[in-house]
Structures are given as C-alpha cells and as structure tokens.
Design a protein around this motif. Sequence first.
Motif, short mmCIF file in Angstrom:
data_model
loop_
_atom_site.label_atom_id
_atom_site.label_comp_id
_atom_site.label_asym_id
_atom_site.label_seq_id
_atom_site.Cartn_x
_atom_site.Cartn_y
_atom_site.Cartn_z
N ASP A 6 0.78 -1.25 0.02
CA ASP A 6 -0.11 -0.35 0.00
C ASP A 6 0.87 1.34 0.00
O ASP A 6 0.36 2.39 0.32
N THR A 11 -1.32 2.60 -8.50
CA THR A 11 -2.39 2.02 -7.92
C THR A 11 -3.46 1.84 -8.95
O THR A 11 -3.24 2.15 -9.96
N THR A 47 -2.03 -1.01 -12.51
CA THR A 47 -1.39 -2.04 -11.95
C THR A 47 -0.94 -3.14 -12.81
O THR A 47 -1.28 -3.10 -14.00
#
Length: 321
Positions: A6, A11, A47
Amino acid sequence: MAALGDRGTVTEASGFNPEEDAQKIYGAMKGAGTDEAAIIEILAHRTIAQRQRIKEAFKQSVGKELVDNFKSELTGNFEKVVVGLMMPAPVYDAYELKNAIKGAGTEEACLIDILASRSNSEIKDIVVTYKKEYSKSLEDDVCDDTSGMFQRVLVSLLTAGRDESTKVDDALAAQDAKDIYEAGEARWGTDEVKFLTVLCVRNRNHLIQVFKEYQKIAGRSIQDSIKREMSGCLEDVFLAIVQCMINKPAFFAERLYKSMKGLGTTDSVLIRIMVSRAEIDMLDIKSEFLKMYGKTLHSFIKGDTSGDYRKILLELCGGEK
C-alpha cells in the motif's frame, strides 16, 4: 505475484476499461511513428494485474501479442521499461536474473539486488517461474555462473528458508553476535560460513537485535566489519542482506542514487528498481531518498536521464513529492 504494497506510487486505475486501453495503445502504434505519450499515460497508471487484462484485450481485438508489438515498435531503454511493466512480478524478476546470467560475464549486482531483498514466497515464485520460462533450474544457472562463498550465499538465499517469524531470542542474538565477531574481527582471516548461517537464516527482528549486540561487542557496526573483513561480491551481498533487514526502502534508495551519480547512468539498475518497486514501496523509497540525499528522487531522475525513457520513469516515480 508479489503482494501489492500500500506504499506504491502505482495504484489501481478507477473506471478501468481494458478494451478501451488496448485500442488506445493500438492506435498509438499504428501507422508511421509511435505516440509514446499515450503509452506512458496508460501503462504508468495501471497496476500489473490491470496490464495483464490489457494484454488479453489487445490479443482478442488485434490478434497479436501486445509485448511483441512493443518490441517491434519501440527501442532502447523506453522499450525495456515498457516490456518490464507488462510482466507479472516473478516473471520480471526471473527475466532480469536470466539476463544477468546469460552471455559473457555476470551482472552480480542484479543477483544481489533481487535475491537479498525478496521474501521467501517471492523467491519461491521466482524459482518456479524461472523453471517454467527457461526450462532450467535457477540454482543450476547461478552455480554455473558464480563460485566460492558468494555462490554459497546465493544458493542459501534461493532455498527461501529464512525464518519469517517475529520472535527474538535475546540469548541467541547475543550468541550470534559473538559468533560473528569471533568469525571475523577477532581472528586472523574470516570464517564466512558463520556470517552466512546467521544472516541468511534468522528473521528480521532477531537480526536487528544481533546487529545491536554486535555493535556493543565490536565497538563498530556490522556493516563496518563486513567492509573490513570482506571484498568484492561477497562483501556486496552480505551488506545488501544487512541493509534490507534494517531498512529495505533505504537500500533501494541508495542503489538508485548510485545508479545515477557520477559519470553516466547505470540504466539496468535504475530501470529494474523503478519497475519492480513502483507498486510495492516506491513512496517509502522516495521518502528515504530525500532524507539521505537532500534531493527528491523525481529531480534526480529528471536531471539524469533523457527522452521518453525519462518521462515514463518520472510517472512511475509518482510526481515530485
């Protein structure tokens, strides 16, 4: 595939439409010339999992492999970055290791960067993927291309047998520190096997304690002792293991800095780290880079590379801050 961190700069894109992305990429490569900006805009903001879906959509709608298209339309470092971005994490690591081993000479830095920094599950995935992709054992290839204690350290790392618990045994940590001290600083010549046994097997929390105990016994850091006692690739791999245990993002920040500092840029290192860490811990690497060197990673890349290669790396870097 490595678990998504994270702390990545890349992302999941919202409103993701793989068919639409595939068509835009096809349009960017159709006809004379290539619209690199369109490719960057899509790939640097998707991603790895999303890029796999773009690959499938491209094959369905165009009837060709997207990566083959990239290889025929793109060149140089821009091609290397783009092709790397299209690979799932273990495939990319296996690909980098294969390139480091094949041909004349070995790029030891690549072997060290990857094997010293990956978790047990990541290494297991790499080993399986390497066998599947190249019909050869990664361990056999590493053994064919390296020798001595350096080879033994790499083979130990390839077993993916590191304790990954968080347990610290204070008495054992003190004993480990004493054993390493007696194997190095306290004797004539160095017993590298003792270093291997501790550094390649113990868990991270335990090793942090070992390093503190070592400082007390030796009056210097474990890193300083490794630099005094060893040289070449063996020194590099043990230092990499220690640095990854203490602070992995700082290890990568230093590697990035060294890849761009001085005369010319070590493109292979710069590309490998930017591609492989963008989704995992690039935010932490950027933060460490700023702390360590007083400049942003973004400004360093901007000043050190040129062309579309630079543009896509800057996007992976995720902006100035």
